[in-house]
Design a protein around this motif. Structure first.
Motif, PDB file in Angstrom:
ATOM      1  N   THR A 120       5.817 -15.878 -18.735  1.00  0.00           N
ATOM      2  CA  THR A 120       4.630 -15.052 -18.615  1.00  0.00           C
ATOM      3  C   THR A 120       4.955 -13.681 -19.169  1.00  0.00           C
ATOM      4  OG1 THR A 120       3.996 -16.222 -16.627  1.00  0.00           O
ATOM      5  CG2 THR A 120       2.946 -14.104 -17.015  1.00  0.00           C
ATOM      6  N   TYR A 121       4.116 -13.211 -20.032  1.00  0.00           N
ATOM      7  CA  TYR A 121       4.302 -11.904 -20.639  1.00  0.00           C
ATOM      8  C   TYR A 121       3.694 -10.845 -19.733  1.00  0.00           C
ATOM      9  CZ  TYR A 121       3.532  -7.970 -23.739  1.00  0.00           C
ATOM     10  OH  TYR A 121       3.483  -6.728 -24.277  1.00  0.00           O
ATOM     11  N   LEU A 122       4.479  -9.856 -19.346  1.00  0.00           N
ATOM     12  CA  LEU A 122       3.974  -8.734 -18.565  1.00  0.00           C
ATOM     13  C   LEU A 122       4.004  -7.501 -19.449  1.00  0.00           C
ATOM     14  CD1 LEU A 122       5.818  -9.242 -15.169  1.00  0.00           C
ATOM     15  CD2 LEU A 122       3.441  -9.694 -15.684  1.00  0.00           C
ATOM     16  N   PRO A 136      -3.279 -12.786 -15.734  1.00  0.00           N
ATOM     17  CA  PRO A 136      -3.722 -13.559 -14.570  1.00  0.00           C
ATOM     18  C   PRO A 136      -2.599 -14.397 -13.974  1.00  0.00           C
ATOM     19  CG  PRO A 136      -5.347 -13.717 -16.322  1.00  0.00           C
ATOM     20  CD  PRO A 136      -4.161 -12.993 -16.886  1.00  0.00           C
ATOM     21  N   ALA A 137      -1.722 -14.918 -14.802  1.00  0.00           N
ATOM     22  CA  ALA A 137      -0.606 -15.725 -14.293  1.00  0.00           C
ATOM     23  C   ALA A 137       0.337 -14.857 -13.473  1.00  0.00           C
ATOM     24  CB  ALA A 137       0.138 -16.383 -15.450  1.00  0.00           C
ATOM     25  N   CYS A 158       1.234 -15.260  -9.487  1.00  0.00           N
ATOM     26  CA  CYS A 158       2.632 -15.342  -9.038  1.00  0.00           C
ATOM     27  C   CYS A 158       2.920 -14.277  -7.970  1.00  0.00           C
ATOM     28  CB  CYS A 158       3.553 -15.173 -10.240  1.00  0.00           C
ATOM     29  SG  CYS A 158       5.299 -15.329  -9.823  1.00  0.00           S
ATOM     30  N   ALA A 159       2.451 -13.062  -8.195  1.00  0.00           N
ATOM     31  CA  ALA A 159       2.668 -11.981  -7.232  1.00  0.00           C
ATOM     32  C   ALA A 159       1.938 -12.264  -5.924  1.00  0.00           C
ATOM     33  CB  ALA A 159       2.218 -10.650  -7.825  1.00  0.00           C
ATOM     34  N   THR A 160       0.729 -12.787  -6.012  1.00  0.00           N
ATOM     35  CA  THR A 160      -0.043 -13.125  -4.816  1.00  0.00           C
ATOM     36  C   THR A 160       0.652 -14.227  -4.023  1.00  0.00           C
ATOM     37  OG1 THR A 160      -2.093 -12.489  -5.920  1.00  0.00           O
ATOM     38  CG2 THR A 160      -2.293 -13.877  -3.968  1.00  0.00           C
ATOM     39  N   ALA A 161       1.148 -15.235  -4.723  1.00  0.00           N
ATOM     40  CA  ALA A 161       1.851 -16.326  -4.049  1.00  0.00           C
ATOM     41  C   ALA A 161       3.115 -15.811  -3.364  1.00  0.00           C
ATOM     42  CB  ALA A 161       2.193 -17.431  -5.043  1.00  0.00           C
TER      43      ALA A 161
END
Length: 141
Positions: free
Chosen positions: A4-6, A14-15, A19-22
Motif C-alpha cells: 500500500t502506497y502511503l 483507503p487501504a 489497516c489503521a482502523t483494524a
C-alpha cells in the motif's frame, strides 16, 4: 504481496485507513475496551477520615512539619506562614523540633519521630488547636 502506497502529504489511501482502523480495533479489543461495554470503575480504597477538631488539625499539621524539619526535607525550610501554621502552632513546632533533635541524639530517629507525635498532640490539645494568635486567622462563621 500487495504494497500500500502511503503518500508523504495528502490523504491516506483507503487501504491504509482500513489497516489503521483494524489495528485500532484490535488494540481496543486486546486492552478490554469496546464501544459496547460500559465503563466499570475500579474499586479504590476509601480515604482515611480527615481530622475535624481544631486540636486534631493542629496535631496533624504541626506534627507533619516538625517531622519534615527534623528530617531536613526539601520543603522543611518554608516559613510558618508558608506551612500554614499560626503563631502558636509555630511555637509548638519549634519546641517539638528541639525535643525531637534531643531525642534523636540519644535514642535515634524513629524514637524522635514518635516523640514529636506525642509532644505535638499534647500541646495542641492543651491549646485547643493553637489557632488564636495568627494575625490573619479568623474563626469560622
Amino acid at each position: 504481496m500487495v504494497t500500500t502506497y502511503l503518500p508523504l502529504m495528502g490523504t491516506p489511501s483507503p487501504a491504509a485507513l482500513r489497516c489503521a482502523t483494524a489495528a485500532l480495533l484490535a488494540a481496543l479489543a486486546l486492552s478490554g475496551c469496546s464501544a459496547s461495554a460500559p465503563f466499570a470503575p475500579q474499586n479504590s480504597p476509601t480515604p482515611a477520615p480527615s481530622p475535624s477538631s481544631p486540636a486534631q488539625i493542629c496535631t496533624s499539621l504541626v506534627s507533619y512539619w516538625a517531622k519534615e524539619t527534623l528530617e531536613g526535607t526539601l520543603w522543611s525550610g518554608l516559613d510558618w506562614e508558608q506551612k500554614g501554621l499560626s503563631n502558636e502552632q509555630y511555637a509548638i513546632h519549634e519546641d517539638a523540633v528541639a525535643a525531637g533533635r534531643a531525642e534523636e541524639r540519644t535514642a535515634g530517629r524513629d524514637k524522635a519521630l514518635e516523640l514529636i507525635d506525642r509532644f505535638v498532640a499534647r500541646r495542641c490539645a492543651e491549646q485547643d488547636g493553637a489557632t488564636g494568635s495568627s494575625e490573619n486567622w479568623r474563626p469560622p462563621t
